[in-house]
Design a protein around this motif. Structure first.
Motif, mmCIF file in Angstrom:
data_model
loop_
_atom_site.group_PDB
_atom_site.id
_atom_site.type_symbol
_atom_site.label_atom_id
_atom_site.label_comp_id
_atom_site.label_asym_id
_atom_site.label_seq_id
_atom_site.Cartn_x
_atom_site.Cartn_y
_atom_site.Cartn_z
ATOM 1 N N UNK A 13 -3.162 24.757 10.586
ATOM 2 C CA UNK A 13 -4.184 23.774 10.958
ATOM 3 C C UNK A 13 -4.989 24.345 12.123
ATOM 4 N N UNK A 14 -6.279 24.535 11.904
ATOM 5 C CA UNK A 14 -7.144 25.145 12.926
ATOM 6 C C UNK A 14 -7.561 24.093 13.941
ATOM 7 N N UNK A 15 -7.270 24.379 15.188
ATOM 8 C CA UNK A 15 -7.538 23.403 16.241
ATOM 9 C C UNK A 15 -7.957 24.140 17.505
ATOM 10 N N UNK A 16 -7.968 23.440 18.634
ATOM 11 C CA UNK A 16 -8.393 24.071 19.887
ATOM 12 C C UNK A 16 -7.856 23.257 21.058
ATOM 13 N N UNK A 17 -7.367 23.939 22.096
ATOM 14 C CA UNK A 17 -6.943 23.185 23.287
ATOM 15 C C UNK A 17 -8.001 23.340 24.377
ATOM 16 N N UNK A 18 -8.310 22.233 25.045
ATOM 17 C CA UNK A 18 -9.394 22.236 26.024
ATOM 18 C C UNK A 18 -8.946 22.724 27.394
ATOM 19 N N UNK A 19 -7.689 22.437 27.758
ATOM 20 C CA UNK A 19 -7.233 22.808 29.096
ATOM 21 C C UNK A 19 -6.414 24.107 29.041
ATOM 22 N N UNK A 20 -5.925 24.521 30.189
ATOM 23 C CA UNK A 20 -5.145 25.752 30.257
ATOM 24 C C UNK A 20 -3.859 25.639 29.450
ATOM 25 N N UNK A 21 -3.152 26.753 29.327
ATOM 26 C CA UNK A 21 -1.889 26.746 28.591
ATOM 27 C C UNK A 21 -0.968 25.640 29.122
ATOM 28 N N UNK A 22 -0.854 25.590 30.448
ATOM 29 C CA UNK A 22 -0.132 24.490 31.089
ATOM 30 C C UNK A 22 -0.975 24.079 32.290
ATOM 31 N N UNK A 23 -0.513 23.082 33.002
ATOM 32 C CA UNK A 23 -1.288 22.605 34.154
ATOM 33 C C UNK A 23 -1.429 23.684 35.233
ATOM 34 N N UNK A 24 -0.539 24.664 35.235
ATOM 35 C CA UNK A 24 -0.631 25.696 36.278
ATOM 36 C C UNK A 24 -1.522 26.877 35.872
ATOM 37 N N UNK A 25 -2.165 26.771 34.727
ATOM 38 C CA UNK A 25 -2.977 27.891 34.222
ATOM 39 C C UNK A 25 -4.461 27.610 34.463
ATOM 40 N N UNK A 62 -9.266 13.308 8.693
ATOM 41 C CA UNK A 62 -9.128 13.026 7.256
ATOM 42 C C UNK A 62 -8.679 14.269 6.488
ATOM 43 N N UNK A 63 -9.200 15.414 6.893
ATOM 44 C CA UNK A 63 -8.793 16.654 6.222
ATOM 45 C C UNK A 63 -7.309 16.938 6.502
ATOM 46 N N UNK A 64 -6.904 16.738 7.750
ATOM 47 C CA UNK A 64 -5.495 16.956 8.109
ATOM 48 C C UNK A 64 -4.606 16.049 7.260
ATOM 49 N N UNK A 65 -4.996 14.786 7.140
ATOM 50 C CA UNK A 65 -4.195 13.826 6.367
ATOM 51 C C UNK A 65 -4.091 14.243 4.897
ATOM 52 N N UNK A 66 -5.230 14.592 4.323
ATOM 53 C CA UNK A 66 -5.243 14.915 2.889
ATOM 54 C C UNK A 66 -4.355 16.127 2.601
ATOM 55 N N UNK A 67 -4.477 17.166 3.428
ATOM 56 C CA UNK A 67 -3.724 18.395 3.171
ATOM 57 C C UNK A 67 -2.229 18.177 3.447
ATOM 58 N N UNK A 68 -1.940 17.435 4.510
ATOM 59 C CA UNK A 68 -0.519 17.189 4.820
ATOM 60 C C UNK A 68 0.114 16.356 3.713
ATOM 61 N N UNK A 69 -0.652 15.413 3.199
ATOM 62 C CA UNK A 69 -0.118 14.559 2.131
ATOM 63 C C UNK A 69 0.288 15.412 0.922
ATOM 64 N N UNK A 70 -0.529 16.401 0.606
ATOM 65 C CA UNK A 70 -0.184 17.297 -0.517
ATOM 66 C C UNK A 70 1.143 17.989 -0.254
ATOM 67 N N UNK A 71 1.265 18.518 0.955
ATOM 68 C CA UNK A 71 2.481 19.266 1.285
ATOM 69 C C UNK A 71 3.706 18.344 1.327
ATOM 70 N N UNK A 127 4.576 27.828 -0.981
ATOM 71 C CA UNK A 127 3.239 27.244 -1.039
ATOM 72 C C UNK A 127 2.599 27.288 0.347
ATOM 73 N N UNK A 128 1.271 27.333 0.378
ATOM 74 C CA UNK A 128 0.568 27.407 1.661
ATOM 75 C C UNK A 128 -0.735 26.634 1.565
ATOM 76 N N UNK A 129 -1.160 26.126 2.693
ATOM 77 C CA UNK A 129 -2.399 25.339 2.703
ATOM 78 C C UNK A 129 -2.993 25.370 4.106
ATOM 79 N N UNK A 130 -4.316 25.290 4.188
ATOM 80 C CA UNK A 130 -4.992 25.275 5.492
ATOM 81 C C UNK A 130 -5.725 23.950 5.675
ATOM 82 N N UNK A 131 -5.867 23.544 6.926
ATOM 83 C CA UNK A 131 -6.607 22.308 7.206
ATOM 84 C C UNK A 131 -7.448 22.480 8.461
#
Ligand code: TPP
Length: 352
Positions: free
Chosen positions: A254-266, A230-239, A220-224
């Protein structure tokens, strides 16, 4: 279970339980946890810049709704295992912020006794099994935990997180194959923040969406939407329900985004400032805050008070870490082998 791809099997079970309604207090508590993670990491960013944190330090800024939303639907004795970007998952699992900051500082009071650092938070009492530095390495381990959960009839489930880069690791696919074959109660969560170090997903991964990979294993597969708690919760609950009631694994993206560099040295020269600014407009904490205020669940003032409270907790964790002692040299020989009472006991009749 909604399949993200026509090739991916949906659950046959129509009796999946519904996500229980949350009380206003529960909703506010989730906001508080997301903000605690944000403020904790701002403090750790500062400490790293001051040279108080050595080695690697990968921030989770921007991804808070993923850890908080997914973990919020678990029972306390379900298992969580993740990669090196683990501060958010540990705090969402209830690991003590003081122990987390002390771990970053390499102090004996840290959650891994100062020997793991940023990438290796661990708290077995909270069923938080790391913090792992080898890309994808936590996925076979998480699959082993899910195997044990099933074998020992615990009715527990495992959440095993990875980045979008990790999904291309061979061991991930070996593990998913066994989980599908043995019907293990595990949810593989890809936190797709679009970047693997400085490589964009368009340059690293064939096939869109990433959940298509589940089709190879009849899983099974699902995206959030990782910017929407709320979307993350609903989809995770199903799984999670599918894992608990039918002992079936799921692959989540789960589609997300990081604001800073890969690590602090990036310094992050591979992407434009405008890209980050644009993505910050959809900030998951701000989005949830607006939802709480619009829904009259909380006032702007009460949420400001929560901000002040968690900012104080972050400062206290910094002070605690500063005051704590370094590990004694002898501790280097400790925590290597499992204690006798934690050795896995085999049963004569396997139950998978
Ligand atoms: C097996 C292995 N190969 C390479 C690395 C070096 N490395 C560390 S993080 C990383 C990128 C992983 O990106 P992703 O899985 O998308 O996670 P994110 O950092 O975005 O959370 C790489 C290649 C490693 N730690 N382990």
């Amino acid at each position: 279970m909604r399949a993200a791809d026509p090739d991916v099997k949906s659950s046959k079970n129509q009796q999946i339980p519904r996500l229980p309604e949350q009380t206003p207090q529960e909703k506010i508590a989730l906001y508080r946890t997301m903000l605690l993670i944000r403020r904790f990491e701002e403090k750790s960013k500062q400490a790293f810049t001051q040279g108080k944190i050595k080695g690697f330090c990968h921030l989770y800024n921007g991804q808070e709704a993923v850890a908080v939303g997914t973990i919020s639907v678990l029972n306390e004795d379900d298992a969580v295992i993740t990669a090196y970007r683990d501060h958010g998952h540990a705090l969402a699992r209830g690991v003590d912020p003081n122990a987390c900051m002390a771990e970053l500082f390499g102090k004996i009071t840290g959650c891994s006794r100062g020997k793991g650092g940023s990438m290796h938070f661990f708290d077995a009492k909270k069923h938080f099994y790391g913090g792992h530095g080898i890309v994808g390495g936590q996925i076979p381990l998480g699959t082993g935990i899910a195997f044990a959960q099933k074998y020992l009839d615990t009715n527990r489930v495992t959440l095993a997180y990875m980045g979008d880069g990790a999904i291309n690791q061979g061991a991930v696919h070996e593990a998913m194959n066994l989980a599908a074959l043995w019907k293990l109660p595990i949810i593989y969560i890809i936190e797709n923040n679009e970047w693997s170090m400085g490589t964009s997903i368009s340059r690293s991964s064939a096939g869109d969406p990433l959940t298509k990979r589940a089709g190879a294993f009849d899983m099974a597969a699902i995206q959030a939407n990782g910017m929407d708690l709320d979307d993350v919760r609903a989809k995770t609950f199903e799984a999670v329900s599918l894992a608990r009631t039918e002992s079936q694994p799921t692959l989540m993206e789960i589609k997300t985004y990081r604001y800073f560099g890969h690590s602090m040295s990036d310094p992050g020269n591979y992407r434009k400032k405008e890209e980050i600014e644009e993505r910050r407009k959809g900030d998951p904490i701000e989005l949830y805050k607006a939802r709480l205020i619009e829904g009259k669940i909380a006032t702007a003032e009460s949420l400001e008070a929560i901000d002040a409270e968690v900012t104080e907790i972050a400062q206290e964790s910094y002070d605690f870490a500063e005051k704590s002692a370094e590990p004694e040299i002898e501790t280097v020989f400790e925590d290597i082998f499992a204690p006798e009472d934690q050795i896995f006991e085999f049963r004569p009749e396997p139950r998978y």
